[in-house]
Design a protein around this motif. Structure first.
Motif, PDB file in Angstrom:
ATOM      1  N   GLU A  23       0.822  -1.205   0.000  1.00 36.13           N
ATOM      2  CA  GLU A  23       0.000   0.000   0.000  1.00 36.13           C
ATOM      3  C   GLU A  23       0.861   1.262   0.000  1.00 36.13           C
ATOM      4  O   GLU A  23       0.557   2.240  -0.703  1.00 36.13           O
ATOM      5  CB  GLU A  23      -0.907  -0.006   1.227  1.00 36.13           C
ATOM      6  N   ASP A  24       1.968   1.229   0.761  1.00 31.22           N
ATOM      7  CA  ASP A  24       2.857   2.388   0.799  1.00 31.22           C
ATOM      8  C   ASP A  24       3.556   2.620  -0.532  1.00 31.22           C
ATOM      9  O   ASP A  24       3.923   3.762  -0.857  1.00 31.22           O
ATOM     10  CB  ASP A  24       3.903   2.209   1.906  1.00 31.22           C
ATOM     11  N   ALA A  25       3.758   1.554  -1.292  1.00 31.25           N
ATOM     12  CA  ALA A  25       4.391   1.728  -2.606  1.00 31.25           C
ATOM     13  C   ALA A  25       3.550   2.611  -3.513  1.00 31.25           C
ATOM     14  O   ALA A  25       4.086   3.260  -4.426  1.00 31.25           O
ATOM     15  CB  ALA A  25       4.609   0.358  -3.252  1.00 31.25           C
ATOM     16  N   VAL A  26       2.238   2.693  -3.257  1.00 35.17           N
ATOM     17  CA  VAL A  26       1.348   3.530  -4.058  1.00 35.17           C
ATOM     18  C   VAL A  26       1.127   4.886  -3.387  1.00 35.17           C
ATOM     19  O   VAL A  26       1.259   5.938  -4.037  1.00 35.17           O
ATOM     20  CB  VAL A  26      -0.006   2.821  -4.281  1.00 35.17           C
ATOM     21  N   ASP A  27       0.784   4.877  -2.096  1.00 33.17           N
ATOM     22  CA  ASP A  27       0.419   6.119  -1.402  1.00 33.17           C
ATOM     23  C   ASP A  27       1.615   6.838  -0.786  1.00 33.17           C
ATOM     24  O   ASP A  27       1.608   8.071  -0.692  1.00 33.17           O
ATOM     25  CB  ASP A  27      -0.609   5.821  -0.297  1.00 33.17           C
ATOM     26  N   PRO A  46       5.410   6.317  -1.414  1.00 32.58           N
ATOM     27  CA  PRO A  46       6.620   5.681  -1.971  1.00 32.58           C
ATOM     28  C   PRO A  46       7.917   6.147  -1.318  1.00 32.58           C
ATOM     29  O   PRO A  46       8.961   5.509  -1.510  1.00 32.58           O
ATOM     30  CB  PRO A  46       6.580   6.094  -3.451  1.00 32.58           C
ATOM     31  N   HIS A  47       7.865   7.239  -0.543  1.00 33.17           N
ATOM     32  CA  HIS A  47       9.065   7.733   0.116  1.00 33.17           C
ATOM     33  C   HIS A  47       9.387   6.987   1.405  1.00 33.17           C
ATOM     34  O   HIS A  47      10.461   7.189   1.973  1.00 33.17           O
ATOM     35  CB  HIS A  47       8.900   9.225   0.451  1.00 33.17           C
ATOM     36  N   ARG A  48       8.478   6.137   1.882  1.00 26.67           N
ATOM     37  CA  ARG A  48       8.712   5.407   3.120  1.00 26.67           C
ATOM     38  C   ARG A  48       9.928   4.485   2.973  1.00 26.67           C
ATOM     39  O   ARG A  48      10.326   4.117   1.858  1.00 26.67           O
ATOM     40  CB  ARG A  48       7.482   4.587   3.509  1.00 26.67           C
ATOM     41  N   PRO A  49      10.568   4.090   4.083  1.00 25.12           N
ATOM     42  CA  PRO A  49      11.836   3.346   3.988  1.00 25.12           C
ATOM     43  C   PRO A  49      11.756   2.042   3.201  1.00 25.12           C
ATOM     44  O   PRO A  49      12.682   1.738   2.437  1.00 25.12           O
ATOM     45  CB  PRO A  49      12.185   3.080   5.462  1.00 25.12           C
ATOM     46  N   PRO A  83       9.289   0.917   0.769  1.00 27.14           N
ATOM     47  CA  PRO A  83       9.050   1.079  -0.680  1.00 27.14           C
ATOM     48  C   PRO A  83      10.207   1.747  -1.413  1.00 27.14           C
ATOM     49  O   PRO A  83      10.451   1.452  -2.585  1.00 27.14           O
ATOM     50  CB  PRO A  83       7.796   1.958  -0.731  1.00 27.14           C
ATOM     51  N   SER A  84      10.914   2.654  -0.724  1.00 29.33           N
ATOM     52  CA  SER A  84      12.041   3.333  -1.371  1.00 29.33           C
ATOM     53  C   SER A  84      13.284   2.464  -1.466  1.00 29.33           C
ATOM     54  O   SER A  84      14.272   2.865  -2.087  1.00 29.33           O
ATOM     55  CB  SER A  84      12.363   4.619  -0.615  1.00 29.33           C
ATOM     56  N   GLY A  85      13.267   1.288  -0.835  1.00 28.21           N
ATOM     57  CA  GLY A  85      14.393   0.373  -0.915  1.00 28.21           C
ATOM     58  C   GLY A  85      15.489   0.637   0.087  1.00 28.21           C
ATOM     59  O   GLY A  85      16.517  -0.058   0.087  1.00 28.21           O
ATOM     60  N   ARG A  86      15.313   1.573   0.991  1.00 26.01           N
ATOM     61  CA  ARG A  86      16.355   1.857   1.972  1.00 26.01           C
ATOM     62  C   ARG A  86      16.421   0.803   3.072  1.00 26.01           C
ATOM     63  O   ARG A  86      17.460   0.628   3.720  1.00 26.01           O
ATOM     64  CB  ARG A  86      16.136   3.235   2.573  1.00 26.01           C
TER      65      ARG A  86
END
Length: 398
Positions: free
Chosen positions: A60-64, A66-69, A71-74
């Motif tokens: 869900e975060d990947a859509v709404d 994407p800057h979260r750790p 989804p961003s791949g960090r």
């Protein structure tokens, strides 16, 4: 490090210690070893919930968001899930050190956190589950503190007997809190329900923080916030059922055994009882029917005592003032953002209302501690407010 602080939402951590301190105040005890263990367990379980929340919402975060750790791949999903498991185990281990009753409450808290993140969050039971978690966190502090003082689990050593003529502690949290059995952890249930009701409202608003669009929910939560503040102030004026009336500051000085309304203290001492204390003197272990050695070093009425200021407000007199100030800070922190979100239900203002609701837990916890007769704990909790506000500017609590 930046990615992990975002994953854990470290600015929201300051809303956690006040749960245990308010719980300790509710059972009539000053914070001790059990309280410290409860705070540690609460912090671990809270952060476990934060990491598990992002792991469960990664798609869900990947859509709404994407800057979260994640989804961003960090941060990898497996690392976030591993952190959630390790922190849960650490929280339960700390709770176990406070005794089996505290471990039982912590286990229920951990189960509620995992159930919320993995399933209940997207159901109608989501706000109720989050409210239950916050209420259990306060009860964890109450249980760990009461168990520690009751001697049924690891706790502080028994206090040494005071020497003759010694003056007992007279701090705001030591007045009528240093002796006698602790109240049952169930005494903390009203405070836990108040905190749970606030958490329910904040969680209900947070369900719209990504898309916005809700006016009725912030308005309803604003009305609930006002009602909770009024309830905290109103219940402070009522005497607990079965609890004897507390003497005012003019009747009994903190740490003194003299009571003007007591039948043995209302008249002059008998000539046969040469060891009877003069009015206003403190005599540890003195009983009016048993003669004792005269305390020649005790101050006589009207004599100068270093550090004594007869016109300085005492802790019981300051408690209503602090309670009013803490409750006002609670309304000031939670109210305006909720009103703005109701007038303009956009995602940024809704997120600001959620952040304000999280930070408002701190003055609410302080008010609950002061209401229970622990103004010192309330001041300690309020000291976290500037830290939470400063860190929230760098790391969002939502």
């Amino acid at each position: 490090m930046r990615a992990w602080t975002e994953l854990f939402r470290v600015s929201a951590l300051f809303s956690v210690p006040g749960d245990a301190l308010a719980g300790a105040a509710a059972v009539g005890r000053s914070p001790g070893r059990g309280t410290a263990l409860a705070i540690g367990a609460s912090l671990c379980l809270y952060e476990a919930g934060m990491a598990l929340n992002d792991w469960a919402d990664r798609e869900e975060d990947a859509v709404d968001r994407p800057h979260r750790p994640i989804p961003s791949g960090r941060i990898s999903p497996s690392a976030a899930l591993g952190a959630a498991g390790a922190l849960t185990a650490a929280g339960l281990a700390l709770a176990a050190r406070a005794g089996r009753p505290a471990l039982a409450v912590a286990t229920g808290l951990a189960a509620t956190v995992w159930a919320y993140d993995l399933h209940l969050k997207h159901t109608k039971a989501g706000p109720a589950a989050m409210a239950a978690a916050r209420s259990l966190d306060l009860l964890l502090g109450a249980t760990a503190t009461a168990t520690s003082y009751a001697g049924t689990g690891p706790g502080p050593r028994a206090p040494r007997p005071m020497r003759l003529g010694a003056v007992p502690p007279t701090g705001p949290d030591n007045v009528a809190r240093a002796a006698g059995p602790a109240r049952s952890p169930l005494a903390a249930l009203p405070a836990a329900l108040v905190l749970g009701a606030h958490t329910y409202g904040v969680t209900a608003v947070s369900r719209h923080e990504a898309q916005g669009g809700s006016t009725a929910v912030p308005l309803a939560v604003l009305a609930t916030t006002t009602a909770l503040a009024a309830a905290v102030l109103a219940t402070h004026q009522r005497q607990r059922p079965g609890e004897p009336a507390r003497p005012g500051p003019a009747a009994t000085a903190p740490g003194s055994s003299y009571r003007p309304d007591h039948p043995h203290h209302s008249t002059a001492p008998s000539m046969l009882d040469l060891g009877a204390p003069l009015p206003g003197t403190y005599r540890p272990g003195h009983h009016p029917t048993a003669p004792a050695l005269p305390d020649l070093g005790a101050p006589q009425p009207g004599t100068y005592r270093p550090g004594h200021h007869p016109h300085r407000p005492t802790a019981p007199a300051l408690t209503p003032l602090l309670l009013t100030a803490f409750t006002g800070a609670y309304l000031r922190t939670a109210g305006p953002p909720l009103l703005h979100a109701a007038l303009n239900p956009s995602p940024p203002l809704t997120q600001r209302a959620v952040g304000g609701g999280i930070r408002a837990m701190i003055p609410l916890q302080a008010a609950l501690a002061a209401r229970a007769g622990a103004p010192g704990s309330g001041l300690a909790v309020m000291a976290l407010v500037p830290l939470a506000r400063s860190l929230a500017r760098k790391v969002s609590p939502t």
